[in-house]
Structure formats: structure tokens, C-alpha cells
Design a protein around this motif. Structure first.
Motif, short mmCIF file in Angstrom:
data_model
loop_
_atom_site.label_atom_id
_atom_site.label_comp_id
_atom_site.label_asym_id
_atom_site.label_seq_id
_atom_site.Cartn_x
_atom_site.Cartn_y
_atom_site.Cartn_z
N ASP A 13 0.86 -1.17 0.00
CA ASP A 13 0.00 0.00 0.00
C ASP A 13 0.91 1.23 0.00
O ASP A 13 1.70 1.40 0.94
N PRO A 14 0.86 2.08 -1.04
CA PRO A 14 1.75 3.25 -1.10
C PRO A 14 1.67 4.15 0.12
O PRO A 14 2.65 4.79 0.49
N SER A 15 0.52 4.19 0.79
CA SER A 15 0.41 5.03 1.98
C SER A 15 1.22 4.47 3.15
O SER A 15 1.48 5.16 4.12
N LYS A 16 1.64 3.21 3.07
CA LYS A 16 2.45 2.59 4.13
C LYS A 16 3.95 2.74 3.87
O LYS A 16 4.76 2.26 4.66
N LEU A 17 4.33 3.36 2.77
CA LEU A 17 5.75 3.57 2.46
C LEU A 17 6.25 4.85 3.10
O LEU A 17 5.54 5.87 3.11
N GLU A 18 7.46 4.80 3.63
CA GLU A 18 8.09 5.98 4.21
C GLU A 18 9.43 6.20 3.53
O GLU A 18 10.26 5.29 3.50
N LEU A 19 9.63 7.40 3.00
CA LEU A 19 10.89 7.76 2.35
C LEU A 19 11.48 8.94 3.09
O LEU A 19 10.77 9.87 3.45
N SER A 20 12.80 8.91 3.28
CA SER A 20 13.47 10.05 3.89
C SER A 20 14.91 10.12 3.38
O SER A 20 15.48 9.11 2.98
N ILE A 21 15.45 11.33 3.39
CA ILE A 21 16.85 11.55 3.05
C ILE A 21 17.46 12.34 4.19
O ILE A 21 16.94 13.38 4.60
N ASP A 22 18.56 11.81 4.72
CA ASP A 22 19.27 12.48 5.80
C ASP A 22 20.75 12.19 5.65
O ASP A 22 21.16 11.03 5.59
N LYS A 23 21.55 13.25 5.56
CA LYS A 23 23.01 13.16 5.48
C LYS A 23 23.47 12.24 4.34
O LYS A 23 24.36 11.42 4.51
N GLY A 24 22.80 12.38 3.19
CA GLY A 24 23.20 11.62 2.01
C GLY A 24 22.72 10.18 1.98
O GLY A 24 23.12 9.42 1.10
N LEU A 25 21.84 9.79 2.90
CA LEU A 25 21.31 8.44 2.92
C LEU A 25 19.81 8.47 2.63
O LEU A 25 19.05 9.17 3.30
N LEU A 26 19.40 7.72 1.63
CA LEU A 26 17.98 7.57 1.30
C LEU A 26 17.48 6.33 2.01
O LEU A 26 18.05 5.25 1.86
N THR A 27 16.42 6.47 2.79
CA THR A 27 15.83 5.35 3.51
C THR A 27 14.45 5.06 2.94
O THR A 27 13.63 5.96 2.80
#
Length: 144
Positions: free
Chosen positions: A63-77
Motif C-alpha cells: 500500500d503506497p500510503s504505508k511507504l516511508e521515504l526520507s533523506i538524511d546526510k546523504g542516505l535515502l531510507t
């Protein structure tokens, strides 16, 4: 005699050796996308264009609403959860599809611009485009 045989594919053997050593010492984050653990979810393809770094995560049934994306200090999570798909009353006697929470971390190149990110989820593919900084793009120089 050594336990390691180096055939014609030296890079494949180095990857195998690194996976073996990661298993012995407990792993942690992979040093590169090529050295990620077998069966890591979601599988990733990473490429580049003139304007962006493109990451494609193969994540069907999410479910796309359950995906979490973040970028911090050059790291994509990329994090989320994939639930089980089962008919009511059915009992599984074999289960090959991963279910549960997941998290993948990708180190972005220095030319990535964390303020210029787009993501879309279509047909089981999460496509993430991280723009490149203007200073890192090639430019023509006129000779006078």
C-alpha cells in the motif's frame, strides 16, 4: 589448501567473499548495492541520467500510503510494511513471499540534491528520482 577458489570471475568471487564475511561477523549495512544481502527487500535498481539519480524499488503488493521515504546526510531510507495475502480459512504449507516490515538504506552520490526529490508508485514499482546539483552537471566552456 585454501577454502577460497578464485575462478575467472574475480568480482563475483569478491562479492561472495564479502557476503561470507558479513555472515560470519553479523553483517550490518552493505558497503554497496552489489554487496547487499541475498533476498533483501525490496530489490533495487539504481541508475543515473544527466539530470537525476534514479532508484527503482520492486515492491509489489504494498500500500503506497504505508511507504516511508526520507533523506538524511546523504542516505535515502525506504521503509514500510508488506502484509500477508491469504484467503480466509486457508492454512499455508509453503510460503515464499516475504511479509512484515522492511527498511533499505541507499547511500546517495555527492552530486545528489536532497531538496529535489520525486517519488511515485505504479504497478508495484516505487520510482524515486533525486535531482543532481547544478554545480555537478556538465557544462560547455567556450574557448576565446
Amino acid at each position: 589448501m585454501s577454502d577460497f577458489y578464485f575462478g575467472n570471475d574475480l568480482f563475483g568471487e569478491l562479492d561472495r567473499l564479502q557476503r561470507h564475511m558479513s555472515g560470519v561477523f553479523g553483517g550490518g549495512f552493505p558497503a554497496s548495492i552489489r554487496s547487499s544481502r541475498a533476498g533483501a527487500f525490496p530489490s533495487l535498481n539504481i541508475g543515473t541520467t544527466e539530470d537525476a539519480i534514479e532508484i527503482v524499488a520492486f515492491a509489489p503488493g504494498i500500500d503506497p500510503s504505508k511507504l516511508e521515504l526520507s533523506i538524511d546526510k546523504g542516505l535515502l531510507t525506504i521503509a514500510g510494511e508488506r502484509t500477508a495475502v491469504r484467503e480466509e480459512g486457508a492454512r499455508a504449507y509453503a510460503q515464499e513471499r516475504f511479509k512484515g516490515t522492511f527498511r533499505r538504506v541507499v547511500e546517495l552520490p555527492q552530486q545528489a540534491d536532497p531538496d529535489n526529490v520525486q517519488a511515485r508508485y505504479t504497478d508495484g514499482l516505487l520510482v524515486i528520482k533525486v535531482g543532481k546539483r547544478e554545480a555537478s552537471k556538465p557544462r560547455a566552456i567556450t574557448v576565446q
